[in-house]
Design an enzyme around this catalytic site. Structure first.
Site, PDB file in Angstrom:
ATOM      1  N   CYS B 191       0.840  -1.201   0.000  1.00  0.00           N
ATOM      2  CA  CYS B 191       0.000   0.000   0.000  1.00  0.00           C
ATOM      3  C   CYS B 191       0.877   1.255   0.000  1.00  0.00           C
ATOM      4  O   CYS B 191       0.558   2.268  -0.619  1.00  0.00           O
ATOM      5  CB  CYS B 191      -0.919   0.021   1.210  1.00  0.00           C
ATOM      6  SG  CYS B 191      -1.896  -1.470   1.433  1.00  0.00           S
ATOM      7  N   HIS B 195       0.926   5.314  -1.324  1.00  0.00           N
ATOM      8  CA  HIS B 195       0.273   6.149  -0.315  1.00  0.00           C
ATOM      9  C   HIS B 195       1.188   6.583   0.817  1.00  0.00           C
ATOM     10  O   HIS B 195       0.775   6.620   1.975  1.00  0.00           O
ATOM     11  CB  HIS B 195      -0.944   5.415   0.252  1.00  0.00           C
ATOM     12  CG  HIS B 195      -2.004   5.142  -0.764  1.00  0.00           C
ATOM     13  ND1 HIS B 195      -2.691   6.133  -1.424  1.00  0.00           N
ATOM     14  CD2 HIS B 195      -2.491   3.970  -1.262  1.00  0.00           C
ATOM     15  CE1 HIS B 195      -3.558   5.595  -2.263  1.00  0.00           C
ATOM     16  NE2 HIS B 195      -3.456   4.285  -2.201  1.00  0.00           N
ATOM     17  N   ARG B 238     -13.051  -0.266  -1.523  1.00  0.00           N
ATOM     18  CA  ARG B 238     -11.774   0.415  -1.801  1.00  0.00           C
ATOM     19  C   ARG B 238     -10.594  -0.547  -1.615  1.00  0.00           C
ATOM     20  O   ARG B 238      -9.673  -0.590  -2.424  1.00  0.00           O
ATOM     21  CB  ARG B 238     -11.624   1.634  -0.888  1.00  0.00           C
ATOM     22  CG  ARG B 238     -10.333   2.415  -1.075  1.00  0.00           C
ATOM     23  CD  ARG B 238     -10.205   3.073  -2.436  1.00  0.00           C
ATOM     24  NE  ARG B 238      -9.464   2.277  -3.403  1.00  0.00           N
ATOM     25  CZ  ARG B 238      -9.316   2.573  -4.692  1.00  0.00           C
ATOM     26  NH1 ARG B 238      -9.868   3.655  -5.199  1.00  0.00           N
ATOM     27  NH2 ARG B 238      -8.651   1.793  -5.491  1.00  0.00           N
ATOM     28  N   CYS B 242      -7.966  -1.611  -4.642  1.00  0.00           N
ATOM     29  CA  CYS B 242      -6.521  -1.403  -4.536  1.00  0.00           C
ATOM     30  C   CYS B 242      -5.809  -2.739  -4.726  1.00  0.00           C
ATOM     31  O   CYS B 242      -4.844  -2.835  -5.479  1.00  0.00           O
ATOM     32  CB  CYS B 242      -6.146  -0.818  -3.180  1.00  0.00           C
ATOM     33  SG  CYS B 242      -6.220   0.984  -3.108  1.00  0.00           S
TER      34      CYS B 242
END
Lengths: 240, 281
Positions: B191, B195, B238, B242
Site C-alpha cells: 500500500c 500512499h 476500496r 486497490c
C-alpha cells in the site's frame, strides 16, 4: 520466478497451535451467552498473543481472508501471489525505514542473478509497439475482475508512474523519463536500461518499481520495444 | 516529565476529537475545513468539478433510501435496525462510524461498519448469508450500501477516533500496519508504494498520503459516490480495488484481513474530520 519461502507461514502455524493448546483466548472473554450460537468467531488463535508481523502473516495466508485458491494467469494460485519471495520480504520496510547495507547487497545480488539476456545481444525493438506497452496497465489483475490474457496483452504499466512523452499524462511516483534518448545507445546504456526494466533492484535495491522481466510480465522482445520507445530518436519520448 | 506528556497526548487527542464533532455540518463544509488546513492540498483539491458537485452528491439519494430501510421492520424477525449498537449504544448513529472499527463484546471481535451492519441484520432481523439483503455487498441499489451510506452520513464532521482500549483493537491495527508495508503480488506492491508521499500521482490522479491525516481523512471517507462508477462504494470496496490493481487475489468482504487494514487506515486519520458522504473520482 523466485523461490518462495514457506518458513514464515509454518512458523505462524506452529505458533497458532501453541496458542490453541494454551487456551485462554481473548476472543472468548467478551462473549455473552446470547451471542454464543452465532458462532461467528473462530476462537482458535489469540491475536493479542501474536506479534504484529505474525498476525499479519496469519491474516494474509492462514485466516481465510483471501481467495488463496483463485487461479492466476500464470497458472499458479492466489496463495502463490501472496507468499513473499526473498526480495519482497527483505523490502517490506516499515514507516521511515531504509534498507540497510547488508540487505542492499543481498537484494542486488538476487536481482543480478535473475536477469537473462537475449541470445543475440540487447537490441532496440519497435518504438510504436513499445509505446502501446508503456501505456497499457492491463494484465495479471485477478480479484473480482480477472484480466483475460487471450483478449488483451499484458502491458508494462510504465505511464502509471513515469512521465514519458508529453502527449499523455504520466504519473510521478517514478522519475520523469522525457528525453531519455539523450543518454545515447552505447552498449552500457542498452544494458543499463534493459536491466532496470528487467529487474531494477540490481541498481536500486528495494525500489518501488516492479521486476517486469524477472517475474514474467514482459518478455525480452517487449522489453526491447519499450527500450526503443525510450531511446529511439524518432520516438515521441525524444521529440519534444 | 516524559511520562506525563505521554499520558497527556491521548487526552489532548480526545479533546481535539470532540472539538470537531459538529452536528449539522455539511460534507462540503468539512472538506473546505480540510483544504484550508492543508499545506499540501493537491489530493484534496484535485477535482474542482467534484468539489462543485459535492452539495448535490447523488449519494444523498442513497442516504435517504438507507434511512427508510434502517427504520423499517424487516427480515424474518420483522424488526428495524434501530436497536443495533454500532459502538455508542443501541440506535446511536451520531459519530458512530468515525469510531469504527472497534471491539464488540457481543460478537467477540473487532468489526468495521460493513461487518457490524451484517451482524445486526443477522442477529436482530434474522437475515442469513443467503438472503439478498446481505449477499449483495456492492452497488447503490444494494441494501448494504444504502444502510452504510445512511449510517455513515451521521458521522460527517466528526473526527476519526477508533478506540484502542481493547487489546484486540490494538492487535488488529498493528497487524494492519504490517500489511500496509507487506510487499507481494506480481508487481511487488504494498500500500505504501502509492500512499506514503504527498502529491504523488498515478497518471493524472493525485494519491492520498497515509502520513498526512488531512489527505487521509478524506481518502478514507467511505461510503462515497464514485463518479467513474456511478455508484456509492464502501471501505471494503476500496480495499478490494486497490488489491486488484496490486495483482492480489480476491480479499474476502468483512474478513479480519480487510478489517485489520481498515483499522490501521482509520487510525492514520485520527483527529481529522470525516467527509460523509464523500464524492470521489
Amino acid at each position: 520466478m523466485f523461490k518462495k519461502t514457506p518458513v514464515a507461514a509454518s512458523l505462524v502455524a506452529a505458533a497458532s497451535l501453541l496458542l490453541i493448546t494454551g487456551g485462554c483466548s481473548a476472543t472468548n472473554t467478551g462473549k455473552t451467552a446470547e451471542a454464543k450460537p452465532a458462532a461467528a468467531v473462530p476462537a482458535k488463535v489469540d491475536y493479542t498473543k501474536m506479534t504484529p508481523a505474525a498476525l499479519a502473516e496469519y491474516l494474509v495466508l492462514e485466516s481465510d481472508g483471501f481467495d488463496l485458491k483463485q487461479p492466476t494467469q500464470e497458472g499458479t494460485t492466489g496463495r502463490h501471489r501472496l507468499t513473499q519471495d526473498e526480495i519482497q520480504k527483505a523490502c517490506s520496510l516499515g514507516k521511515g525505514k531504509e534498507v540497510d547495507d547488508k540487505t542492499r547487497e543481498k537484494v542486488m545480488a538476487l536481482a543480478a542473478a535473475s536477469i537473462k539476456y537475449p541470445e543475440g545481444g540487447i537490441k532496440l525493438g519497435d518504438w510504436k509497439k513499445g509505446r502501446e506497452l508503456a501505456w497499457s496497465g492491463y494484465g495479471f489483475r485477478t480479484a473480482h475482475n480477472p484480466d483475460d490474457h487471450v483478449k488483451g496483452t499484458p502491458g508494462g504499466n510504465c505511464y502509471n508512474c513515469h512521465q514519458l512523452a508529453t502527449d499523455r499524462t504520466g504519473g510521478n511516483i517514478g522519475p520523469a523519463l522525457t528525453g531519455y534518448g539523450a543518454r545515447g545507445t552505447s552498449p552500457d546504456m542498452l544494458k543499463y536500461t534493459y536491466d532496470v526494466i528487467y529487474n531494477p533492484h540490481v541498481y536500486f535495491a528495494c525500489t518501488n518499481m516492479p521486476r517486469m522481466g524477472a517475474v514474467g510480465v514482459l518478455n525480452q522482445q517487449q522489453i526491447a520495444d519499450i527500450m526503443a520507445y525510450l531511446l529511439d530518436p524518432n520516438s515521441p519520448v525524444n521529440k519534444q | 516529565m516524559l511520562k506525563k506528556s505521554v499520558l497527556a497526548l491521548p487526552i489532548a487527542l480526545a479533546v481535539i476529537g470532540m472539538a470537531y464533532a459538529a452536528p449539522g455540518q455539511k460534507p462540503e463544509e468539512t472538506l473546505d475545513e480540510l483544504i484550508k488546513k492543508s499545506p499540501n492540498p493537491g489530493y484534496l483539491t484535485q477535482s474542482p468539478q467534484n468539489i462543485m458537485m459535492l452539495p448535490d452528491n447523488p449519494a444523498w439519494d442513497v442516504v435517504e433510501a438507507g434511512e427508510k430501510l434502517f427504520k423499517e421492520a424487516r427480515g424474518p424477525k420483522n424488526v428495524s435496525l434501530e436497536k443495533c449498537d454500532f459502538g455508542k449504544g443501541p440506535g446511536v448513529l451520531a459519530g458512530a462510524h468515525t469510531e469504527l472499527p472497534r471491539y464488540f463484546a457481543d460478537a467477540g471481535k473487532v468489526m468495521d461498519l460493513d461487518s457490524r451492519l451484517v451482524y445486526c441484520m443477522k442477529t436482530l432481523q434474522g437475515f442469513t448469508n443467503d438472503d439478498a439483503a446481505i449477499k449483495q455487498k456492492h452497488g447503490s441499489d444494494s441494501d448494504i450500501m444504502k444502510l452504510q451510506t445512511y449510517i455513515a452520513s451521521k458521522s460527517n464532521g466528526y473526527a476519526w477516533n477508533p478506540p484502542m482500549n481493547h487489546p484486540l483493537e490494538k492487535a488488529m491495527r498493528d497487524a494492519g500496519e504490517v500489511m500496509f508495508y507487506r510487499r507481494a503480488g506480481t508487481m511487488d506492491f504494498n500500500c505504501a508504494a502509492c500512499h506514503s508521499q504527498s502529491e504523488k500521482r498515478i497518471r493524472a490522479s493525485v494519491l492520498p498520503n497515509v502520513y498526512d491525516p488531512l489527505d487521509w481523512s478524506k481518502a478514507i471517507s467511505w461510503p462515497a459516490q464514485r463518479t467513474s462508477h456511478d455508484h456509492v462504494r464502501s471501505s471494503q470496496h476500496r480495499v478490494l480495488e486497490c488489491l486488484w490493481q496490486m495483482r492480489y487475489p480476491n480479499i474476502k468482504n468483512g474478513s479480519d484481513a480487510s478489517i485489520a487494514l481498515i483499522s490501521f487506515w482509520t487510525d492514520a486519520a485520527r483527529g481529522q474530520p470525516a467527509v460523509l458522504p464523500d464524492l470521489k473520482r
